[in-house]
Write an enzyme that holds these catalytic residues in place. Structure first.
Site, PDB file in Angstrom:
ATOM      1  N   LYS A   1      22.043  35.595  49.347  1.00 21.90           N
ATOM      2  CA  LYS A   1      22.123  35.194  50.986  1.00 21.90           C
ATOM      3  C   LYS A   1      23.341  35.427  51.499  1.00 21.90           C
ATOM      4  CE  LYS A   1      18.865  31.932  49.607  1.00 21.90           C
ATOM      5  NZ  LYS A   1      19.227  32.493  48.182  1.00 21.90           N
TER       6      LYS A   1
ATOM      7  N   ASN B   1      10.690  29.352  43.503  1.00 19.78           N
ATOM      8  CA  ASN B   1      11.104  30.691  43.325  1.00 19.78           C
ATOM      9  C   ASN B   1      10.383  31.739  44.213  1.00 19.78           C
ATOM     10  OD1 ASN B   1      12.751  29.805  41.446  1.00 19.78           O
ATOM     11  ND2 ASN B   1      11.573  30.163  39.536  1.00 19.78           N
TER      12      ASN B   1
ATOM     13  N   HIS C   1      40.045  68.218  61.001  1.00 24.41           N
ATOM     14  CA  HIS C   1      41.317  67.670  60.442  1.00 24.41           C
ATOM     15  C   HIS C   1      42.095  66.826  61.730  1.00 24.41           C
ATOM     16  CE1 HIS C   1      40.716  70.353  57.154  1.00 24.41           C
ATOM     17  NE2 HIS C   1      39.947  71.210  57.800  1.00 24.41           N
TER      18      HIS C   1
ATOM     19  N   TYR D   1      13.361  34.806  37.820  1.00 27.79           N
ATOM     20  CA  TYR D   1      14.501  34.163  38.705  1.00 27.79           C
ATOM     21  C   TYR D   1      15.593  33.521  37.765  1.00 27.79           C
ATOM     22  CZ  TYR D   1      16.867  31.233  41.794  1.00 27.79           C
ATOM     23  OH  TYR D   1      17.836  30.541  42.756  1.00 27.79           O
TER      24      TYR D   1
ATOM     25  N   LYS E   1      50.099  46.264  77.745  1.00 25.62           N
ATOM     26  CA  LYS E   1      49.138  46.916  76.908  1.00 25.62           C
ATOM     27  C   LYS E   1      47.457  46.262  77.056  1.00 25.62           C
ATOM     28  CE  LYS E   1      49.955  47.504  72.677  1.00 25.62           C
ATOM     29  NZ  LYS E   1      49.937  46.975  71.304  1.00 25.62           N
TER      30      LYS E   1
ATOM     31  N   SER F   1      48.465  42.111  75.252  1.00 23.42           N
ATOM     32  CA  SER F   1      49.070  41.547  74.279  1.00 23.42           C
ATOM     33  C   SER F   1      49.737  40.541  74.596  1.00 23.42           C
ATOM     34  CB  SER F   1      50.200  42.511  73.922  1.00 23.42           C
ATOM     35  OG  SER F   1      51.445  42.072  73.407  1.00 23.42           O
TER      36      SER F   1
ATOM     37  N   ASN G   1      44.539  46.463  74.242  1.00 22.95           N
ATOM     38  CA  ASN G   1      44.286  47.043  73.096  1.00 22.95           C
ATOM     39  C   ASN G   1      42.980  47.073  72.831  1.00 22.95           C
ATOM     40  OD1 ASN G   1      46.892  46.802  72.422  1.00 22.95           O
ATOM     41  ND2 ASN G   1      46.699  44.542  71.805  1.00 22.95           N
TER      42      ASN G   1
ATOM     43  N   GLU H   1      38.781  48.653  67.007  1.00 26.96           N
ATOM     44  CA  GLU H   1      39.497  48.787  65.676  1.00 26.96           C
ATOM     45  C   GLU H   1      38.652  47.999  64.748  1.00 26.96           C
ATOM     46  OE1 GLU H   1      42.899  47.042  68.387  1.00 26.96           O
ATOM     47  OE2 GLU H   1      43.924  47.844  66.179  1.00 26.96           O
TER      48      GLU H   1
HETATM   49  N1  ARG Z   1      18.544  27.544  46.446  1.00 26.23           N
HETATM   50  C1  ARG Z   1      17.488  28.749  45.463  1.00 26.23           C
HETATM   51  C2  ARG Z   1      17.931  30.115  45.819  1.00 26.23           C
HETATM   52  O1  ARG Z   1      18.386  30.229  46.902  1.00 26.23           O
HETATM   53  C3  ARG Z   1      16.306  28.273  45.674  1.00 26.23           C
HETATM   54  C4  ARG Z   1      15.562  28.779  44.318  1.00 26.23           C
HETATM   55  C5  ARG Z   1      15.925  27.722  43.489  1.00 26.23           C
HETATM   56  N2  ARG Z   1      14.826  27.979  42.002  1.00 26.23           N
HETATM   57  C6  ARG Z   1      15.266  27.442  41.085  1.00 26.23           C
HETATM   58  N3  ARG Z   1      14.401  27.508  39.991  1.00 26.23           N
HETATM   59  N4  ARG Z   1      16.410  26.614  40.788  1.00 26.23           N
HETATM   60  O2  ARG Z   1      17.819  30.936  45.133  1.00 26.23           O
END
Ligand code: ARG
Length: 452
Positions: free
Chosen positions: A320, A105, A151, A312, A278, A272, A280, A285
């Site tokens: 992530k 954690n 506008h 946690y 063309k 294209s 592009n 975009e």
């Molecule tokens: N893979 C977990 C995460 O990214 C790591 C932490 C896991 N902790 C736990 N108590 N299971 O959050």
């Protein structure tokens, strides 16, 4: 396995595993482990000999990860467990001591702060590169006139330098937001343990020093629960990407045949498959289209954290994907914006033709009456009538004689006809922050000062 009588369901394994996503945290996890082991030995929590063996193993593992030959196992749930397993394989019994006085954690929280700190630093560098590129382009097109729009209707002429510099100021604020993110990444979570602190006489300041943190977190519960530095990064990224989407939107319009204001470099465009003529503006975009995902990432992760009890929770593992996607999206978007602006070739005639539409002097004509004492509303109505009747008769404002003009207001004189020459509409915008050359020169100097 000891606590469990069955092995994980494959679907459980699939939902639970984060390795594929969190693999890229490995350099931070290694750095963290090095600092942690140094501290454990310095405090006499593990023996120096064991620490040496673990450090060697960490170096070997870093080498394998770097070279892409790290032997991942199906049982590796995340990068933290994979590295610890491999360290233990290499270091033997000593390896079993690496996880003393730490938890995944506080480990994952620390990896993420380190990652976010680097990402914010890289964003700042990339933003500065784009600012510099825009400033160079502004310098090269100081007095190139084009219409300014509201506008998407031609409104008032401005200089291209003025237009490009508008983005520099937006980007300077984006940079400020990433500087704030950096300030939110200067506390070390490691040492918080699972949530309550640890049963060992650790030296968190030592670890903080090793990892370049000015401070350690004051509350172990907060240390493992907090992800607001990620919200801060993603929020800064969302604003910056949204700014870039506006630049992208303008490049798409400006590079169209209808506008013809700019030719984008070939290396940032595609052809294209069907229509050979063309070119592009794909990257422009995509600047438009990529921005919303950074907003979505931010909003999704707000959803994950919403009402989540301390400390946690596995929910937080989802941080992530959102964070990495925002980092990668912003990274690419800044590179694309910089590349396109760097190689953009502007078309002076097309821009100046569009800016010479004398209708866009209408406000200036109204103002000229105001300066002679006519109330602005009255002047606005007079010019409105003049514009409508001129358009109805298929003429342009600059084709009207002074006599014809004077049918609308006796205040019109030679100065009025003079106003209908393009330079005057630009150079008269001499208020602070306006498009007049003198003001743009001041702005340019100030903008240069932003990145010196
Ligand atoms: N893979 C977990 C995460 O990214 C790591 C932490 C896991 N902790 C736990 N108590 N299971 O959050």
């Amino acid at each position: 396995m000891s606590r469990f009588s069955e092995s994980p369901d494959p679907a459980f394994d699939a939902i639970n595993r984060s390795l594929d996503v969190d693999k890229r945290l490995w350099p931070y996890d290694i750095a963290l482990s090095r600092a942690h082991v140094t501290m454990l030995a310095a405090q006499g929590i593990i023996k120096q000999d064991d620490a040496g063996v673990i450090q060697d193993a960490l170096n070997a593992v870093a080498g394998e990860l770097e070279a892409g030959i790290f032997p991942f196992e199906p049982s590796d749930e995340d990068i933290h467990m994979a590295i610890e397993r491999r360290v233990t394989e290499i270091a033997g019994e000593a390896g079993g001591r690496i996880h003393t006085a730490r938890s995944r954690n506080d480990q994952v929280a620390t990896d993420l702060v380190l990652f976010t700190r680097d990402a914010a630093g890289e964003a700042i560098d990339a933003i500065e590169r784009l600012m510099e590129t825009l400033i160079e382009k502004a310098e090269a097109h100081l007095d190139w006139a084009l219409p300014g729009y509201t506008h998407l209707q031609r409104a008032q002429p401005i200089y291209l330098s003025h237009h490009l510099l508008a983005y520099v100021w937006m980007l300077a604020r984006d940079r400020d937001r990433f500087r704030f993110v950096l300030s939110q990444c200067d506390e070390l979570p490691l040492g918080a343990g699972a949530l309550a602190g640890v049963n060992f006489d650790t030296d968190r300041q030592l670890v903080a020093g090793e990892l370049g943190f000015p401070r350690v977190s004051a509350n172990s519960l907060d240390a493992v629960s907090s992800r607001d530095f990620i919200l801060d990064y993603m929020s800064a990224a969302a604003v910056c990407a949204t700014h870039l989407s506006r630049l992208g939107g303008e490049l798409v319009l400006w590079s169209s045949q209808e506008f013809g204001f700019v030719a984008l470099p070939d290396r940032w465009t595609s052809g294209s498959s069907l229509m050979p003529q063309k070119k592009n503006p794909d990257a422009a975009e995509l600047l438009r289209a990529k921005a919303p995902r950074t907003v979505g990432n931010l909003s999704s992760f707000f959803g994950v954290l919403h009402a989540l009890p301390l400390a946690y929770n596995k929910d937080m593992q989802e941080d992530k994907e959102y964070l990495f996607d925002s980092v990668d999206t912003l990274d690419l978007s800044l590179a694309a914006a910089t590349g396109m602006i760097d190689g953009a070739v502007f078309n002076r005639d097309a821009m100046s033709d569009a800016a010479s539409d004398s209708m866009i002097a209408a406000t200036d004509l109204a103002d000229s009456l105001v300066k002679l004492g006519v109330p602005f509303r009255e002047a606005h109505a007079t010019i409105g009538k003049l514009v409508r009747e001129t358009l109805d008769s298929g003429r342009t404002l600059d084709s009207l004689s002074l006599e014809e003009l004077r049918q609308y207001s006796l205040f019109f004189d030679e100065e009025t006809t003079g106003l209908l020459s393009q330079q005057a509409w630009l150079e008269s915008k001499d208020s602070l922050g306006g498009t007049a050359s003198r003001r743009v020169a001041d702005q340019l100097a100030a903008a240069r000062g932003l990145i010196s």
